[in-house]
Design an enzyme around this catalytic site. Structure first.
Site, PDB file in Angstrom:
ATOM      1  N   ASP A 186      -4.692  -7.689  -2.028  1.00  0.00           N
ATOM      2  CA  ASP A 186      -3.259  -7.374  -2.092  1.00  0.00           C
ATOM      3  C   ASP A 186      -2.569  -8.183  -3.177  1.00  0.00           C
ATOM      4  O   ASP A 186      -2.693  -9.410  -3.245  1.00  0.00           O
ATOM      5  CB  ASP A 186      -2.599  -7.661  -0.739  1.00  0.00           C
ATOM      6  CG  ASP A 186      -3.154  -6.772   0.367  1.00  0.00           C
ATOM      7  OD1 ASP A 186      -3.047  -5.545   0.236  1.00  0.00           O
ATOM      8  OD2 ASP A 186      -3.713  -7.315   1.348  1.00  0.00           O
ATOM      9  N   ASP A 202      -8.864 -11.545  -4.821  1.00  0.00           N
ATOM     10  CA  ASP A 202      -8.143 -11.149  -3.617  1.00  0.00           C
ATOM     11  C   ASP A 202      -7.830  -9.659  -3.777  1.00  0.00           C
ATOM     12  O   ASP A 202      -8.044  -9.083  -4.855  1.00  0.00           O
ATOM     13  CB  ASP A 202      -6.863 -11.983  -3.505  1.00  0.00           C
ATOM     14  CG  ASP A 202      -6.054 -11.654  -2.268  1.00  0.00           C
ATOM     15  OD1 ASP A 202      -6.651 -11.262  -1.245  1.00  0.00           O
ATOM     16  OD2 ASP A 202      -4.813 -11.790  -2.319  1.00  0.00           O
TER      17      ASP A 202
END
Length: 537
Positions: A92, A90
């Site tokens: 963030d 991912d």
């Protein structure tokens, strides 16, 4: 109650056995309890545990480890990195870690939206962001307007229920929930913790939302203004959502990358090391390409896409993982959508939306040779673990603070004595004479004080994100269910050889006798490359 020497054996063979009193009988039970009352001072900073001759060795647990390292990777499941060929990330709070300043900005902007666009009272604007008020993993009762911590068995932890910024007394909590601390989450909250009656806040971005909910509730209650908690929850959620949807957060970070992004050099080091060892990498994020591109150029360099075999933005997780409706769309170098049909996912290109079923079909990547890292247990990891058989790694930045607290002398001494008191209470609870009962009540009171004291060391309102006193939290339960590994940041990978096998501690079940190997501490074990990688930090 009859105890004999066979049942009073020393649980730690490396501790010197200490003399213990004779087994209690109705005649000497009270004297025995009185003698054991002197154990308490032995855990103060001025005394040693072994200095007290009346300490029963089996009732005083071995000392707690205080050498934990936040650079450790913790295993819920056995994982061999040698079997992992593909690493996914991912963006963030996984590849990009953010400073706490971002929480304040999200809170302030959402608060202003609430006042200016939703016409909430101006007085709410006077409330600044409160750092460290809320913690990740809390539940929010939407209809009652209560923020609380719930354990793995769906019970509320007493002392952690807040209406606004004020704690709710325990007796009132019992009245509100029909005489019990139990919350039927299977009815009140769905699989992803989104309601309809109870919401669980699972990602780091939710901390300013919880704070704004508490502040707005507090303002209405303090000023005797009638309001509907359900409407308030909906409006606050939308206001915080607008901070993301309207691009405020992206704008702040892109305008001052150095202020908001932390430890980008470590992200570069992780990606560089994996690629140099022949691993394939991919990125699946809900963030837009322009935002990701700017952040990755800051952390990794202009050629950051060369590290990744597949890049997918605005993926719409968790739906990306559990439906097969949205097709992939390709973006050109300017970030504009193209209309060509996607028959392959090619290195150097950027794709938008899509779904995991097409991803697996086009790449052939499946099963335990894939390891995906993310910070959100539901949106990033749950479906991958439960339905697709990928290995998963949870990023839990809070581990840095938690391990610091766990390593303090104050915490280790308090926990040691609290566990000793628990053992004493368990063994001696059958003595009913008045003097014995007086001693037991004193121990119970002291144990409760220690439980509150250790809770407050992590957070004065809600305590540790991993424990509700002795039970795991609901967050901790989900963490162990949906992640094979968990760590403070992906930079922890730098401390391990890429053929390393992670073994979870064999925590004994309640009916199993503990072995000395069960007591080995993962966090202070020497990792293969820890010293070599210190220059990166």
């Amino acid at each position: 109650m009859q105890l004999d020497a066979q049942h009073l054996t020393n649980p730690n063979p490396h501790m010197t056995p200490l003399p213990f009193p004779a087994p209690p009988t109705p005649g000497n039970a009270t004297n025995m309890l009185k003698r054991w009352r002197c154990i308490g001072p032995t855990v103060t900073p001025h005394h040693g545990l072994t200095s007290n001759p009346c300490v029963l060795p089996d009732l005083i647990p071995p000392g707690v480890c205080n050498l934990l390292s936040s650079s450790t990777i913790y295993a819920n499941n056995e994982v061999s990195l040698e079997e992992v060929d593909i690493y996914g990330f991912d963006y963030d709070y996984t590849l990009a870690l953010y400073s706490s300043t971002l929480n304040s900005m999200i809170y302030n902007t959402a608060r202003d939206i609430l006042v200016k666009q939703y016409k909430y009272p101006e007085g709410i604007s006077k409330y600044d962001y409160i750092p460290n008020f809320a913690t990740r993993g809390l539940h929010y009762d939407i209809q009652k307007g209560l923020l609380m911590k719930i354990d793995a068995f769906h019970y509320i932890q007493p002392g952690t229920v807040y209406r606004g910024l004020r704690p709710v007394p325990d007796d009132e909590v019992l009245q509100l929930y029909g005489g019990t601390y139990h919350v039927p989450l299977h009815k009140d909250s769905g699989f992803y913790g989104k309601g309809p009656k109870v919401k669980q806040f699972m990602d780091v971005f939710s901390i300013p939302e919880m704070t704004l909910l508490a502040v707005a509730n507090h303002y209405f209650l303090s000023n005797n203004i009638d309001y509907d908690p359900v409407h308030l929850y909906k409006d606050v959620s939308e206001a915080v959502g607008m901070v993301h949807i309207q691009g405020y957060m992206y704008k702040w970070i892109m305008q001052d990358l150095e202020k908001y992004i932390l430890r980008g050099d470590e992200t570069y080091a992780v990606l560089h090391r994996l690629v140099n060892n022949g691993k394939k990498l991919f990125l699946i994020t809900n963030s837009p390409f322009g935002f990701v591109n700017k952040g990755m150029m800051y952390m990794v360099g202009k050629e950051w896409r060369d590290f990744f075999d597949v890049v997918i933005v605005q993926a719409d997780k968790p739906h990306f993982f559990n439906d097969c409706v949205k097709p992939f769309r390709r973006l050109d170098n300017n970030g504009d959508l193209q209309w060509d049909k996607i028959n392959s996912l090619d290195k150097g290109h950027v794709y938008k939306q899509g779904n995991l079923f097409d991803f697996r079909r086009l790449t052939g990547w499946r099963g335990s040779k894939v390891l995906y890292f993310g910070d959100h247990l539901y949106s990033d990891l749950a479906d991958l673990m439960l339905w697709h058989g990928w290995r998963t790694g949870a990023i839990v930045p809070e581990l840095e603070l938690e391990t610091k607290v766990l390593s303090t002398e104050q915490y280790t001494q308090s926990l040691t004595w609290m566990q000793a008191l628990t053992g004493l209470l368990e063994r001696m609870q059958m003595h009913r004479d008045p003097e014995s009962r007086e001693v037991l009540l004193e121990w119970m009171k002291e144990r409760e004080e220690l439980r509150s004291k250790t809770k407050n060391m992590f957070n004065p309102h809600f305590g540790s994100i991993f424990r509700t006193y002795h039970n795991p939290t609901y967050f901790s339960r989900r963490l162990s269910r949906f992640s094979d590994l968990y760590m403070a940041s992906i930079s922890c990978l730098l401390n391990y050889d890429l053929s390393y096998t992670f073994y979870p501690r064999r925590t004994p079940l309640q009916h199993e006798p503990p072995l000395w190997m069960d007591q080995l501490c993962t966090g202070c074990m020497k990792t293969p490359f820890l010293e070599e990688m210190t220059h990166i930090r």
